[in-house]
Write an enzyme that holds these catalytic residues in place. Structure first.
Site, PDB file in Angstrom:
ATOM      1  N   ASN A  79       0.584  -1.178  -0.174  1.00  0.00           N
ATOM      2  CA  ASN A  79       0.101  -0.128  -0.186  1.00  0.00           C
ATOM      3  C   ASN A  79       0.853   1.266  -0.017  1.00  0.00           C
ATOM      4  OD1 ASN A  79      -2.013  -1.856   0.252  1.00  0.00           O
ATOM      5  ND2 ASN A  79      -2.434  -1.644   2.353  1.00  0.00           N
TER       6      ASN A  79
ATOM      7  N   ASP B 253      -0.391   3.989   0.991  1.00  0.00           N
ATOM      8  CA  ASP B 253      -1.393   5.112   1.664  1.00  0.00           C
ATOM      9  C   ASP B 253      -0.810   5.712   3.091  1.00  0.00           C
ATOM     10  OD1 ASP B 253      -1.858   3.111   3.383  1.00  0.00           O
ATOM     11  OD2 ASP B 253      -3.559   2.583   2.412  1.00  0.00           O
TER      12      ASP B 253
ATOM     13  N   HIS C  58       5.860  -0.576  -2.483  1.00  0.00           N
ATOM     14  CA  HIS C  58       5.253   0.014  -3.895  1.00  0.00           C
ATOM     15  C   HIS C  58       5.441   1.537  -3.517  1.00  0.00           C
ATOM     16  CE1 HIS C  58       2.973  -3.984  -5.291  1.00  0.00           C
ATOM     17  NE2 HIS C  58       4.188  -3.862  -5.471  1.00  0.00           N
TER      18      HIS C  58
ATOM     19  N   GLY D  30      -5.238  -9.204   3.214  1.00  0.00           N
ATOM     20  CA  GLY D  30      -6.044  -8.017   2.388  1.00  0.00           C
ATOM     21  C   GLY D  30      -5.188  -7.932   1.083  1.00  0.00           C
ATOM     22  N   THR D  31      -4.652  -9.139   0.698  1.00  0.00           N
ATOM     23  CA  THR D  31      -4.093  -8.870  -0.853  1.00  0.00           C
ATOM     24  C   THR D  31      -4.459 -10.092  -1.803  1.00  0.00           C
ATOM     25  OG1 THR D  31      -2.105  -9.105  -1.990  1.00  0.00           O
ATOM     26  CG2 THR D  31      -1.876  -9.958  -0.006  1.00  0.00           C
TER      27      THR D  31
ATOM     28  N   ASN E 223      -8.461 -12.782   4.755  1.00  0.00           N
ATOM     29  CA  ASN E 223      -9.128 -12.283   3.514  1.00  0.00           C
ATOM     30  C   ASN E 223     -10.641 -12.649   3.578  1.00  0.00           C
ATOM     31  OD1 ASN E 223      -9.700 -11.399   0.820  1.00  0.00           O
ATOM     32  ND2 ASN E 223      -7.559 -11.293   0.365  1.00  0.00           N
TER      33      ASN E 223
ATOM     34  N   GLU F  43     -12.226 -13.228   0.880  1.00  0.00           N
ATOM     35  CA  GLU F  43     -12.303 -14.104  -0.286  1.00  0.00           C
ATOM     36  C   GLU F  43     -11.321 -15.162  -0.458  1.00  0.00           C
ATOM     37  OE1 GLU F  43     -14.824 -13.507  -2.239  1.00  0.00           O
ATOM     38  OE2 GLU F  43     -15.430 -11.652  -1.295  1.00  0.00           O
TER      39      GLU F  43
ATOM     40  N   ALA G 284     -10.046  -7.748   7.815  1.00  0.00           N
ATOM     41  CA  ALA G 284      -8.918  -7.700   8.718  1.00  0.00           C
ATOM     42  C   ALA G 284      -9.407  -6.725   9.762  1.00  0.00           C
ATOM     43  CB  ALA G 284      -7.939  -6.899   7.683  1.00  0.00           C
TER      44      ALA G 284
HETATM   45  P1  OAD Z   1      -6.258  -6.067  -4.644  1.00  0.00           P
HETATM   46  O1  OAD Z   1      -7.282  -4.858  -4.968  1.00  0.00           O
HETATM   47  O2  OAD Z   1      -5.749  -6.938  -5.890  1.00  0.00           O
HETATM   48  O3  OAD Z   1      -6.827  -6.994  -3.742  1.00  0.00           O
HETATM   49  C1  OAD Z   1      -7.455  -6.473  -2.512  1.00  0.00           C
HETATM   50  C2  OAD Z   1      -7.853  -7.821  -1.779  1.00  0.00           C
HETATM   51  O4  OAD Z   1      -8.232  -7.468  -0.338  1.00  0.00           O
HETATM   52  C3  OAD Z   1      -8.650  -8.794  -2.190  1.00  0.00           C
HETATM   53  O5  OAD Z   1      -8.193 -10.100  -2.071  1.00  0.00           O
HETATM   54  C4  OAD Z   1     -10.080  -8.579  -1.472  1.00  0.00           C
HETATM   55  O6  OAD Z   1     -10.711 -10.023  -1.258  1.00  0.00           O
HETATM   56  C5  OAD Z   1      -9.356  -8.178  -0.166  1.00  0.00           C
HETATM   57  N1  OAD Z   1     -10.244  -7.493   0.655  1.00  0.00           N
HETATM   58  C6  OAD Z   1     -11.211  -6.700   0.645  1.00  0.00           C
HETATM   59  N2  OAD Z   1     -11.823  -6.339   1.809  1.00  0.00           N
HETATM   60  C7  OAD Z   1     -11.000  -6.731   2.770  1.00  0.00           C
HETATM   61  C8  OAD Z   1     -11.164  -6.375   4.130  1.00  0.00           C
HETATM   62  N3  OAD Z   1     -11.730  -5.753   4.599  1.00  0.00           N
HETATM   63  N4  OAD Z   1      -9.844  -7.268   4.922  1.00  0.00           N
HETATM   64  C9  OAD Z   1      -9.231  -8.104   4.214  1.00  0.00           C
HETATM   65  N5  OAD Z   1      -9.145  -8.144   2.875  1.00  0.00           N
HETATM   66  C10 OAD Z   1      -9.956  -7.556   1.962  1.00  0.00           C
HETATM   67  O7  OAD Z   1      -5.106  -5.349  -3.915  1.00  0.00           O
HETATM   68  P2  OAD Z   1      -3.603  -5.637  -3.875  1.00  0.00           P
HETATM   69  O8  OAD Z   1      -3.373  -7.158  -3.498  1.00  0.00           O
HETATM   70  O9  OAD Z   1      -3.069  -4.842  -2.555  1.00  0.00           O
HETATM   71  O10 OAD Z   1       0.160  -2.205  -7.555  1.00  0.00           O
HETATM   72  O11 OAD Z   1      -2.841  -5.320  -5.147  1.00  0.00           O
HETATM   73  C11 OAD Z   1      -1.579  -5.456  -5.496  1.00  0.00           C
HETATM   74  C12 OAD Z   1      -0.974  -4.525  -6.358  1.00  0.00           C
HETATM   75  O12 OAD Z   1      -1.820  -4.487  -7.434  1.00  0.00           O
HETATM   76  C13 OAD Z   1      -1.146  -3.002  -5.630  1.00  0.00           C
HETATM   77  O13 OAD Z   1      -0.041  -2.699  -4.825  1.00  0.00           O
HETATM   78  C14 OAD Z   1      -0.924  -2.249  -6.834  1.00  0.00           C
HETATM   79  C15 OAD Z   1      -1.909  -2.978  -7.898  1.00  0.00           C
HETATM   80  O14 OAD Z   1      -2.208  -2.933  -9.196  1.00  0.00           O
HETATM   81  C16 OAD Z   1       0.896  -1.600  -8.070  1.00  0.00           C
HETATM   82  O15 OAD Z   1       0.433  -0.293  -8.437  1.00  0.00           O
HETATM   83  C17 OAD Z   1       2.300  -1.449  -8.674  1.00  0.00           C
END
Ligand code: OAD
Length: 255
Positions: free
Chosen positions: A109, A111, A126, A194-195, A220, A222, A238
């Site tokens: 993240n 943020d 990142h 959360g990834t 997660n 999902e 989370a």
């Molecule tokens: P994603 O948007 O791909 O995935 C978010 C994940 O969080 C999903 O698996 C959801 O099921 C899960 N999720 C949603 N709400 C949640 C909650 N309340 N608690 C826990 N999990 C939850 O985001 P990232 O995996 O972070 O990279 O994406 C990876 C990278 O792809 C980012 O850093 C960015 C992106 O495109 C770059 O910009 C290089």
């Protein structure tokens, strides 16, 4: 209503000399920051984030790309860390200050919410949306003032400013990646929180930890491509799962 926790998981965390946590956009979802794979809304609904977060997009249309990042900067500025971020900061303090052990928080993240919640050993794989880099001089500095005076924003040296984040097709920062690999090779417990575990090389670190003998945990709501690999899969948000887990792992105060 708490999530069912395996006592073996609680024991594994208590016994761990070194804990590594990897977070993604999902941990900030409950703070109001959309995940990457959520649909974009409003003026960005016709854009694909993977089409905006690239060096090519910035070269083609720096104004649109910097406006998109700036809108995210403005949105993030309004958000607060949630109970999930706070639970990780609490776990780190317990693991490091109270017990003298290791704790490393790897995050994809940009943020900055982990640091705001009090996490100390944070590795931003990142980059961060709060620093911008001059494309002419390569110099980076923090820009917290919103909005920029003009778009695309310019640095004091007259070069275009870009956010100091990693775009698709770019390398991750070397020092951060080496730290991440080293910690994954020697940790006892690895959390993936959360990834979607789809974007490499960050997505590969869980395999490295697993191959190096770590017990692995996913948080997660999902399933993801690594759900079958992990030792424990905690299905839920989370912001609920982590406070419950940390409360179980840590001894009650005063003992
Ligand atoms: P994603 O948007 O791909 O995935 C978010 C994940 O969080 C999903 O698996 C959801 O099921 C899960 N999720 C949603 N709400 C949640 C909650 N309340 N608690 C826990 N999990 C939850 O985001 P990232 O995996 O972070 O990279 O994406 C990876 C990278 O792809 C980012 O850093 C960015 C992106 O495109 C770059 O910009 C290089």
């Amino acid at each position: 209503m708490g999530i069912q926790l395996d006592p073996e998981l609680v024991d594994a965390i208590r016994a761990a000399e070194s804990v590594v946590v990897m977070t993604g956009a999902g941990i900030s979802a409950e703070s109001g920051i959309p995940t990457f794979r959520d649909e974009l809304t409003g003026m960005w609904e016709n854009y694909d984030p993977e089409q905006l977060a690239t060096p090519q997009a910035f070269e083609r249309d720096p104004e649109t790309v910097s406006r998109w990042y700036d809108q995210r900067r403005a949105n993030i500025a309004k958000c607060e860390p949630n109970a999930g971020h706070q639970a990780l900061a609490t776990l780190e303090r317990w693991q490091t200050k109270d017990r003298g052990r290791r704790f490393t928080l790897l995050t994809q993240n940009i943020d900055g919410l982990h640091r705001r919640a009090g996490s100390a050993n944070v590795v931003e794989l990142h980059g961060t949306i709060w620093r911008w880099r001059c494309t002419k001089t390569g110099r980076e500095r923090e820009y917290r003032h919103i909005p920029f005076p003009s778009y695309p924003p310019l640095s004091e040296d007259g070069g275009l400013l870009r956010p100091a984040v990693v775009w698709f097709g770019e390398m991750l920062p070397e020092r951060e990646m080496m730290t991440a690999q080293r910690e994954c090779e020697s940790c006892d417990v690895y959390f993936s929180i959360g990834t979607s575990t789809q974007v490499f090389p960050a997505a590969g670190l869980i395999q490295l930890a697993h191959a190096s003998g770590a017990r692995t945990v996913e948080v997660n709501p999902e399933t993801t491509p690594v759900s079958n690999l992990v030792d424990w899969s905690l299905r839920g948000p989370a912001g609920t799962v982590l406070p419950g887990l940390v409360e179980r792992v840590m001894p009650p105060t005063g003992t």
